[in-house]
Each structure stands twice: as structure tokens, then as C-alpha cells.
Design a protein around this motif. Structure first.
Motif, PDB file in Angstrom:
ATOM      1  N   LEU A  18      49.796  24.827  48.351  1.00  0.00           N
ATOM      2  CA  LEU A  18      49.993  26.135  47.563  1.00  0.00           C
ATOM      3  C   LEU A  18      49.089  26.362  46.957  1.00  0.00           C
ATOM      4  CD1 LEU A  18      53.609  24.964  46.263  1.00  0.00           C
ATOM      5  CD2 LEU A  18      53.215  26.750  47.532  1.00  0.00           C
ATOM      6  N   ARG A  19      49.052  27.943  46.852  1.00  0.00           N
ATOM      7  CA  ARG A  19      47.790  28.433  45.877  1.00  0.00           C
ATOM      8  C   ARG A  19      48.223  29.047  44.432  1.00  0.00           C
ATOM      9  NH1 ARG A  19      44.553  34.161  46.600  1.00  0.00           N
ATOM     10  NH2 ARG A  19      42.941  33.113  45.920  1.00  0.00           N
ATOM     11  N   LEU A  20      48.295  28.750  43.430  1.00  0.00           N
ATOM     12  CA  LEU A  20      49.000  29.323  41.982  1.00  0.00           C
ATOM     13  C   LEU A  20      47.865  30.497  41.863  1.00  0.00           C
ATOM     14  CD1 LEU A  20      49.406  25.702  40.270  1.00  0.00           C
ATOM     15  CD2 LEU A  20      51.215  27.428  41.682  1.00  0.00           C
ATOM     16  N   SER A  21      48.405  31.398  40.994  1.00  0.00           N
ATOM     17  CA  SER A  21      47.907  32.692  40.521  1.00  0.00           C
ATOM     18  C   SER A  21      48.232  32.245  39.099  1.00  0.00           C
ATOM     19  CB  SER A  21      47.825  33.641  41.203  1.00  0.00           C
ATOM     20  OG  SER A  21      47.507  33.805  42.916  1.00  0.00           O
ATOM     21  N   CYS A  22      47.171  32.980  38.436  1.00  0.00           N
ATOM     22  CA  CYS A  22      47.673  33.732  37.077  1.00  0.00           C
ATOM     23  C   CYS A  22      46.795  34.087  36.423  1.00  0.00           C
ATOM     24  CB  CYS A  22      46.674  32.222  36.048  1.00  0.00           C
ATOM     25  SG  CYS A  22      47.371  32.691  34.224  1.00  0.00           S
ATOM     26  N   ALA A  23      47.621  35.442  36.219  1.00  0.00           N
ATOM     27  CA  ALA A  23      46.985  37.002  36.015  1.00  0.00           C
ATOM     28  C   ALA A  23      47.437  37.039  34.252  1.00  0.00           C
ATOM     29  CB  ALA A  23      47.674  38.433  36.832  1.00  0.00           C
ATOM     30  N   ALA A  24      45.957  36.988  33.810  1.00  0.00           N
ATOM     31  CA  ALA A  24      45.668  37.758  32.581  1.00  0.00           C
ATOM     32  C   ALA A  24      45.438  39.114  31.749  1.00  0.00           C
ATOM     33  CB  ALA A  24      44.649  36.582  31.520  1.00  0.00           C
ATOM     34  N   SER A  25      45.881  39.354  30.579  1.00  0.00           N
ATOM     35  CA  SER A  25      45.271  40.853  30.280  1.00  0.00           C
ATOM     36  C   SER A  25      45.602  40.786  28.953  1.00  0.00           C
ATOM     37  CB  SER A  25      46.937  41.676  30.637  1.00  0.00           C
ATOM     38  OG  SER A  25      48.077  41.279  30.178  1.00  0.00           O
ATOM     39  N   GLY A  26      45.268  41.380  28.355  1.00  0.00           N
ATOM     40  CA  GLY A  26      44.952  41.511  26.821  1.00  0.00           C
ATOM     41  C   GLY A  26      43.867  40.927  26.052  1.00  0.00           C
ATOM     42  N   ILE A  27      43.177  40.806  27.223  1.00  0.00           N
ATOM     43  CA  ILE A  27      41.683  39.547  26.716  1.00  0.00           C
ATOM     44  C   ILE A  27      40.846  40.257  27.719  1.00  0.00           C
ATOM     45  CG2 ILE A  27      42.890  37.302  25.875  1.00  0.00           C
ATOM     46  CD1 ILE A  27      41.979  36.429  28.663  1.00  0.00           C
ATOM     47  N   ILE A  28      39.215  40.250  26.966  1.00  0.00           N
ATOM     48  CA  ILE A  28      38.632  40.185  27.640  1.00  0.00           C
ATOM     49  C   ILE A  28      37.764  38.948  28.693  1.00  0.00           C
ATOM     50  CG2 ILE A  28      35.846  40.914  28.255  1.00  0.00           C
ATOM     51  CD1 ILE A  28      35.805  42.336  25.827  1.00  0.00           C
ATOM     52  N   PHE A  29      38.925  39.442  29.987  1.00  0.00           N
ATOM     53  CA  PHE A  29      39.152  37.748  30.952  1.00  0.00           C
ATOM     54  C   PHE A  29      37.774  37.358  31.640  1.00  0.00           C
ATOM     55  CE2 PHE A  29      41.202  35.102  33.409  1.00  0.00           C
ATOM     56  CZ  PHE A  29      40.710  35.505  34.855  1.00  0.00           C
ATOM     57  N   SER A  30      36.616  37.795  31.365  1.00  0.00           N
ATOM     58  CA  SER A  30      35.534  37.404  32.158  1.00  0.00           C
ATOM     59  C   SER A  30      34.214  37.012  31.243  1.00  0.00           C
ATOM     60  CB  SER A  30      34.437  38.860  32.636  1.00  0.00           C
ATOM     61  OG  SER A  30      34.236  39.367  31.347  1.00  0.00           O
ATOM     62  N   ARG A  72      38.019  31.808  40.175  1.00  0.00           N
ATOM     63  CA  ARG A  72      38.448  33.033  39.020  1.00  0.00           C
ATOM     64  C   ARG A  72      37.902  34.886  40.385  1.00  0.00           C
ATOM     65  NH1 ARG A  72      36.396  32.142  33.727  1.00  0.00           N
ATOM     66  NH2 ARG A  72      37.488  34.150  33.457  1.00  0.00           N
ATOM     67  N   ASP A  73      38.426  35.178  39.792  1.00  0.00           N
ATOM     68  CA  ASP A  73      38.077  37.154  40.256  1.00  0.00           C
ATOM     69  C   ASP A  73      37.998  37.798  39.239  1.00  0.00           C
ATOM     70  OD1 ASP A  73      37.806  39.175  40.954  1.00  0.00           O
ATOM     71  OD2 ASP A  73      38.891  38.823  42.889  1.00  0.00           O
ATOM     72  N   ASN A  74      36.942  37.095  38.046  1.00  0.00           N
ATOM     73  CA  ASN A  74      36.578  38.749  36.453  1.00  0.00           C
ATOM     74  C   ASN A  74      37.012  40.191  36.581  1.00  0.00           C
ATOM     75  OD1 ASN A  74      36.039  36.504  35.519  1.00  0.00           O
ATOM     76  ND2 ASN A  74      33.980  37.266  35.678  1.00  0.00           N
ATOM     77  N   ALA A  75      37.097  40.446  38.107  1.00  0.00           N
ATOM     78  CA  ALA A  75      37.624  42.474  38.215  1.00  0.00           C
ATOM     79  C   ALA A  75      39.243  42.065  38.746  1.00  0.00           C
ATOM     80  CB  ALA A  75      36.297  42.031  40.163  1.00  0.00           C
TER      81      ALA A  75
END
Length: 124
Positions: A18-30, A72-75
Motif C-alpha cells: 500500500l502507499r499512504l499519502s498525507c497532504a498538508a495545507s496551512g503550513i510552509i511544508f518545506s 516527500r514532495d515539497n512541491a
């Protein structure tokens, strides 16, 4: 408002992936180190994997090393957990978390934001 949304969980047979993903918003992820944790029924939440904000430092729990890969993919403001050779004992709710510094950490106490979790069930 900070949001962390996990996806990709589900039911899989032992030996599967399985491949889990976690999308973040509201923060400067990088600028955040990221981590994955899990909690099995009746057990405390435990560390799975962590990655520094540049991806230059990665650590795994001994129980998943060699089977799981964090990236991670900071973009895309997204962190991933590729899980291979899954075992029934990997069954748990998996959480992603964000830590407001470069350095990754295995301690959940050091994380500032958490997702709601995604269920992973591995059948034997």
C-alpha cells in the motif's frame, strides 16, 4: 488553518503493498520535518518513520526497516509512506504528523500537527 489529510489506507493481503499519502495545507511544508506513526487496537501509538524537511535524513522503526519507505514532495506539500511486504501485525491506524523544525524525530511529543488517520488492515 492547518490540515493534514491522509489517504491510501485499506485492506490488503499479507505480502501485499500500500502507499499512504498525507497532504498538508496551512503550513510552509518545506520547513517541517514529517513523520508517520501508527496505533493498533489496544496498543499505544508508535513511531514508524520520519523524514527531515529536505529529505536528507530518514529514520525507521526497526519493525518496518527494509519494508517501508518514507518520501516527500515539497512541491506538492505531500509526504508518502510506501509499505511493501505487509504483515498482519502492520494492521493499525496510520497517522502523519508535522514537526516545525528541520530535524526529524521518532518522538510523537515533538510533533505539532497531526492528521486524522487512515486505517490499514492486513489479512493473513
Amino acid at each position: 488553518q492547518v490540515q493534514m489529510v491522509e489517504s491510501g489506507g485499506g485492506l490488503v493481503q499479507a505480502g501485499g503493498s500500500l502507499r499512504l499519502s498525507c497532504a498538508a495545507s496551512g503550513i510552509i511544508f518545506s520547513r517541517y520535518a514529517m513523520g508517520w506513526f501508527r496505533q493498533a487496537p489496544g496498543k499505544e501509538r508508535e513511531f514508524v518513520a520520519t523524514i527531515s524537511w529536505s529529505g536528507g535524513r530518514i529514520d525507521y522503526a526497526a519493525s518496518v526497516k527494509g519494508r517501508f519507505t518514507i518520501s516527500r514532495d515539497n512541491a506538492k506539500n505531500t509526504v508518502y509512506l510506501q509499505m511493501n511486504s505487509l504483515k498482519p501485525e502492520d494492521t493499525a491506524v496510520y497517522y502523519c504528523a508535522a514537526k516545525r523544525t528541520y530535524f526529524s524525530s521518532a518522538s510523537e511529543l515533538e510533533y505539532d500537527y497531526w492528521g486524522q488517520g487512515t486505517q490499514v488492515t492486513v489479512s493473513s
